[in-house]
Scaffold this motif. Structure first.
Motif, mmCIF file in Angstrom:
data_model
loop_
_atom_site.group_PDB
_atom_site.id
_atom_site.type_symbol
_atom_site.label_atom_id
_atom_site.label_comp_id
_atom_site.label_asym_id
_atom_site.label_seq_id
_atom_site.Cartn_x
_atom_site.Cartn_y
_atom_site.Cartn_z
ATOM 1 N N ARG A 93 25.156 35.009 74.291
ATOM 2 C CA ARG A 93 25.795 34.083 75.227
ATOM 3 C C ARG A 93 24.972 32.808 75.404
ATOM 4 O O ARG A 93 24.977 32.193 76.452
ATOM 5 C CB ARG A 93 25.996 34.778 76.578
ATOM 6 C CG ARG A 93 26.982 35.930 76.526
ATOM 7 C CD ARG A 93 27.086 36.636 77.856
ATOM 8 N NE ARG A 93 28.038 37.747 77.782
ATOM 9 C CZ ARG A 93 28.203 38.672 78.730
ATOM 10 N NH1 ARG A 93 27.475 38.595 79.836
ATOM 11 N NH2 ARG A 93 29.072 39.637 78.586
ATOM 12 N N THR A 257 28.541 36.663 91.039
ATOM 13 C CA THR A 257 28.661 37.072 89.643
ATOM 14 C C THR A 257 30.077 36.857 89.116
ATOM 15 O O THR A 257 31.066 37.161 89.794
ATOM 16 C CB THR A 257 28.274 38.555 89.501
ATOM 17 O OG1 THR A 257 26.921 38.727 89.929
ATOM 18 C CG2 THR A 257 28.409 39.012 88.054
ATOM 19 N N ARG A 258 30.133 36.322 87.941
ATOM 20 C CA ARG A 258 31.411 36.137 87.237
ATOM 21 C C ARG A 258 31.229 36.613 85.805
ATOM 22 O O ARG A 258 30.337 36.163 85.096
ATOM 23 C CB ARG A 258 31.834 34.671 87.249
ATOM 24 C CG ARG A 258 33.074 34.357 86.402
ATOM 25 C CD ARG A 258 33.330 32.857 86.394
ATOM 26 N NE ARG A 258 34.386 32.482 85.489
ATOM 27 C CZ ARG A 258 34.229 32.233 84.191
ATOM 28 N NH1 ARG A 258 33.019 32.353 83.648
ATOM 29 N NH2 ARG A 258 35.248 31.883 83.428
ATOM 30 N N ARG A 259 32.074 37.509 85.386
ATOM 31 C CA ARG A 259 31.981 38.029 84.033
ATOM 32 C C ARG A 259 32.201 36.910 83.019
ATOM 33 O O ARG A 259 33.117 36.086 83.174
ATOM 34 C CB ARG A 259 33.030 39.125 83.823
ATOM 35 C CG ARG A 259 32.869 39.868 82.513
ATOM 36 C CD ARG A 259 33.812 41.056 82.448
ATOM 37 N NE ARG A 259 33.638 41.811 81.227
ATOM 38 C CZ ARG A 259 34.323 42.898 80.904
ATOM 39 N NH1 ARG A 259 35.236 43.363 81.757
ATOM 40 N NH2 ARG A 259 34.098 43.521 79.767
ATOM 41 N N ASP A 261 29.861 34.570 82.217
ATOM 42 C CA ASP A 261 28.943 33.441 82.353
ATOM 43 C C ASP A 261 27.920 33.458 81.217
ATOM 44 O O ASP A 261 27.441 34.525 80.816
ATOM 45 C CB ASP A 261 28.202 33.510 83.691
ATOM 46 C CG ASP A 261 29.015 32.929 84.835
ATOM 47 O OD1 ASP A 261 29.980 32.193 84.564
ATOM 48 O OD2 ASP A 261 28.689 33.220 85.995
ATOM 49 N N ARG A 276 20.181 31.848 83.205
ATOM 50 C CA ARG A 276 20.566 32.860 84.181
ATOM 51 C C ARG A 276 19.499 33.949 84.160
ATOM 52 O O ARG A 276 19.547 34.878 83.369
ATOM 53 C CB ARG A 276 21.952 33.403 83.845
ATOM 54 C CG ARG A 276 22.497 34.429 84.805
ATOM 55 C CD ARG A 276 24.007 34.579 84.639
ATOM 56 N NE ARG A 276 24.403 34.832 83.270
ATOM 57 C CZ ARG A 276 24.487 36.051 82.710
ATOM 58 N NH1 ARG A 276 24.157 37.126 83.415
ATOM 59 N NH2 ARG A 276 24.872 36.179 81.464
ATOM 60 N N GLN A 290 23.993 36.060 90.958
ATOM 61 C CA GLN A 290 23.194 35.679 89.801
ATOM 62 C C GLN A 290 22.309 34.498 90.170
ATOM 63 O O GLN A 290 22.744 33.592 90.880
ATOM 64 C CB GLN A 290 24.106 35.284 88.637
ATOM 65 C CG GLN A 290 25.060 36.388 88.224
ATOM 66 C CD GLN A 290 25.976 35.959 87.102
ATOM 67 O OE1 GLN A 290 26.131 36.667 86.116
ATOM 68 N NE2 GLN A 290 26.586 34.800 87.241
ATOM 69 N N LEU A 292 20.457 31.283 88.908
ATOM 70 C CA LEU A 292 20.379 30.280 87.849
ATOM 71 C C LEU A 292 19.216 29.355 88.137
ATOM 72 O O LEU A 292 19.021 28.924 89.274
ATOM 73 C CB LEU A 292 21.664 29.455 87.772
ATOM 74 C CG LEU A 292 23.001 30.202 87.743
ATOM 75 C CD1 LEU A 292 24.147 29.210 87.640
ATOM 76 C CD2 LEU A 292 23.045 31.190 86.590
ATOM 77 N N LEU A 315 26.496 22.426 84.777
ATOM 78 C CA LEU A 315 27.054 23.573 85.501
ATOM 79 C C LEU A 315 28.582 23.577 85.407
ATOM 80 O O LEU A 315 29.195 24.636 85.216
ATOM 81 C CB LEU A 315 26.613 23.523 86.961
ATOM 82 C CG LEU A 315 25.170 23.944 87.244
ATOM 83 C CD1 LEU A 315 24.735 23.464 88.626
ATOM 84 C CD2 LEU A 315 25.017 25.456 87.127
ATOM 85 N N PHE A 319 29.461 26.947 83.787
ATOM 86 C CA PHE A 319 29.691 27.932 84.836
ATOM 87 C C PHE A 319 30.886 27.496 85.693
ATOM 88 O O PHE A 319 30.725 27.022 86.817
ATOM 89 C CB PHE A 319 28.438 28.092 85.700
ATOM 90 C CG PHE A 319 27.258 28.645 84.950
ATOM 91 C CD1 PHE A 319 26.999 30.003 84.927
ATOM 92 C CD2 PHE A 319 26.411 27.787 84.236
ATOM 93 C CE1 PHE A 319 25.928 30.517 84.216
ATOM 94 C CE2 PHE A 319 25.338 28.293 83.527
ATOM 95 C CZ PHE A 319 25.090 29.664 83.518
ATOM 96 N N TRP A 322 31.453 27.113 89.818
ATOM 97 C CA TRP A 322 30.136 27.408 90.383
ATOM 98 C C TRP A 322 30.001 26.912 91.819
ATOM 99 O O TRP A 322 29.296 27.535 92.619
ATOM 100 C CB TRP A 322 29.024 26.810 89.516
ATOM 101 C CG TRP A 322 28.991 25.302 89.498
ATOM 102 C CD1 TRP A 322 29.648 24.484 88.645
ATOM 103 C CD2 TRP A 322 28.262 24.456 90.390
ATOM 104 N NE1 TRP A 322 29.384 23.168 88.929
ATOM 105 C CE2 TRP A 322 28.535 23.113 89.993
ATOM 106 C CE3 TRP A 322 27.403 24.669 91.458
ATOM 107 C CZ2 TRP A 322 27.971 22.014 90.650
ATOM 108 C CZ3 TRP A 322 26.847 23.573 92.108
ATOM 109 C CH2 TRP A 322 27.133 22.272 91.711
ATOM 110 N N ARG A 325 31.374 29.428 94.128
ATOM 111 C CA ARG A 325 30.629 30.690 94.032
ATOM 112 C C ARG A 325 29.202 30.593 94.561
ATOM 113 O O ARG A 325 28.521 31.603 94.693
ATOM 114 C CB ARG A 325 30.573 31.143 92.569
ATOM 115 C CG ARG A 325 31.924 31.541 91.998
ATOM 116 C CD ARG A 325 31.737 32.260 90.682
ATOM 117 N NE ARG A 325 31.472 31.377 89.562
ATOM 118 C CZ ARG A 325 30.686 31.677 88.527
ATOM 119 N NH1 ARG A 325 30.030 32.822 88.504
ATOM 120 N NH2 ARG A 325 30.522 30.827 87.528
#
Length: 409
Positions: A93, A257-259, A261, A276, A290, A292, A315, A319, A322, A325
């Protein structure tokens, strides 16, 4: 602090309780010397401190490099502790900003350049000049911006080709060299401090040392000044203690958290980096969040707001959502606090010398010592301690080899 009366040179003093100072204190004590370490703050660690609270951010070094001398030295003393490497799936990633878009791969020219032996890069040329001849202008620019993650400098292409390529080759090595102390650098500092005390090092926190006190300490034994170069310049009243460093905007934030990222986003359009850190160490932030951490180098006269704006652009790209979040955020401008950089025609040997005369030795991340990032503080602290022990007449007590090659860059 009470006045020192003794005139014998049998006591080694270390001013500064960061990585350089702890290394110096341990090394001197392992040689049998009587050592006192003085730290102006209430806690040890210097720039290797980790913030208290639920978001465990670091101001200074973020990773150890396992092929470097510091990891070897720590491991031989049982001080390395648990470290996390880059998870394999997270490594997939890794994303790159190129021409305003997020991409999975860097330019092929950057990858070709990463395989060039650093010893082929000249000291006297700029990195941009040399790298362009190796991989073209685009590859050279991309490599310079990528390696800014290890330099904290706004224009790596203008620095010495040898200096930059040495760091570029280590930053891009496979498998990755980076190892992250679990729980943040504070855990490593605690182990080093405990080891120092176990060797008999007297640790005085909240001890403010001024020029007069330094003179009193120097009458009783060698002194290693393991502070920032700015602080050392004032303490030693030595205007020659200067060297160029980076200037960078540091951005830390926690997001829910976001799946999906990314693990890292490297900006190849302008020097910038987001990582991250909870990918390899989930305990750095509360469950469901998470952490960052990013750095965005800016020039000498550029306002902090420009670095912040670039951070937010990256960002936005890497992300999504963000802002909604975000649960916590902090930012700072680090000016002259991110280690030495070498211009064309200079190497680490040209930086301020460790030996200052009259029993005074210097250590820190802008001192004449080789290494990548925190390794400079380490190698200078180790060398300063060995020279201080020699200056004090050596010791008939226990001795321990350094276990490192001080000539390694």
């Amino acid at each position: 602090m009470e006045r020192i009366q003794s005139n014998t040179r049998t006591h080694i003093h270390v001013i500064g309780g960061g990585l350089a100072g702890l290394t110096a204190a341990i090394t001197a004590a392992e040689s049998g010397a009587r050592v006192t370490l003085y730290e102006g703050h209430r806690t040890l660690g210097g720039r290797a401190r980790t913030a208290d609270g639920p978001y465990r951010t670091n101001e200074g070094p973020h990773a150890l490099y396992h092929r470097g001398p510091l990891c070897t030295w720590l491991a031989r003393r049982g001080l390395l502790g648990p470290v996390a490497s880059v998870p394999l799936l997270e490594g997939l990633r890794f994303r790159f900003r190129r021409a305003g878009a997020l991409r999975a791969l860097p330019p092929a020219a950057l990858l070709r350049l990463s395989r060039r032996n650093p010893r082929t890069a000249p000291v006297d040329a700029t990195f941009q000049e040399w790298a362009a001849g190796q991989a073209g202008d685009e590859g050279a620019r991309a490599a310079a911006r990528f390696v800014a993650a290890a330099l904290f400098h706004h224009d790596p292409g203008a620095l010495s080709a040898r200096f930059v390529q040495e760091r570029f080759s280590r930053l891009t090595s496979l498998p990755p060299e980076a190892r992250y102390p679990v729980g943040g650098w504070a855990r490593l500092v605690e182990r080093m401090a405990g080891h120092a005390r176990g060797l008999g090092v007297a640790v005085e926190t909240g001890a403010r040392i001024d020029t007069r006190t330094l003179g009193e300490l120097a009458r009783t034994g060698p002194v290693t000044v393991a502070t920032s170069l700015d602080a050392a310049r004032v303490l030693l009243d030595d205007a020659s203690l200067t060297w160029e460093s980076g200037r960078t905007v540091l951005v830390d934030l926690a997001v829910r958290t976001r799946r999906g990222d990314p693990f890292i986003v490297s900006d190849l359009d302008a020097p910038g980096w987001l990582e991250r850190f909870t990918a390899q160490d989930p305990g750095l932030a509360p469950s469901g969040e998470q952490l960052l951490q990013g750095q965005f180098p800016v020039g000498p006269d550029v306002p902090r707001a420009e670095g912040t704006a670039r951070a937010e652009q990256l960002l936005d790209l890497g992300f999504p959502g963000w802002r909604e979040r975000t649960t916590w955020r902090s930012e700072a401008l680090a000016d002259g606090r991110t280690g030495a950089v070498d211009r064309p025609g200079t190497t680490w040997r040209d930086r301020p010398a460790i030996v200052r005369g009259d029993g005074i030795f210097l250590a820190g991340d802008q001192v004449a010592a080789p290494g990548l990032l925190s390794e400079v503080s380490f190698t200078s602290g180790l060398e300063a301690a060995l020279l201080a022990v020699k200056d004090a007449g050596g010791s008939s007590g226990r001795r321990s080899g350094s276990g490192v090659d001080l000539n390694r860059t």
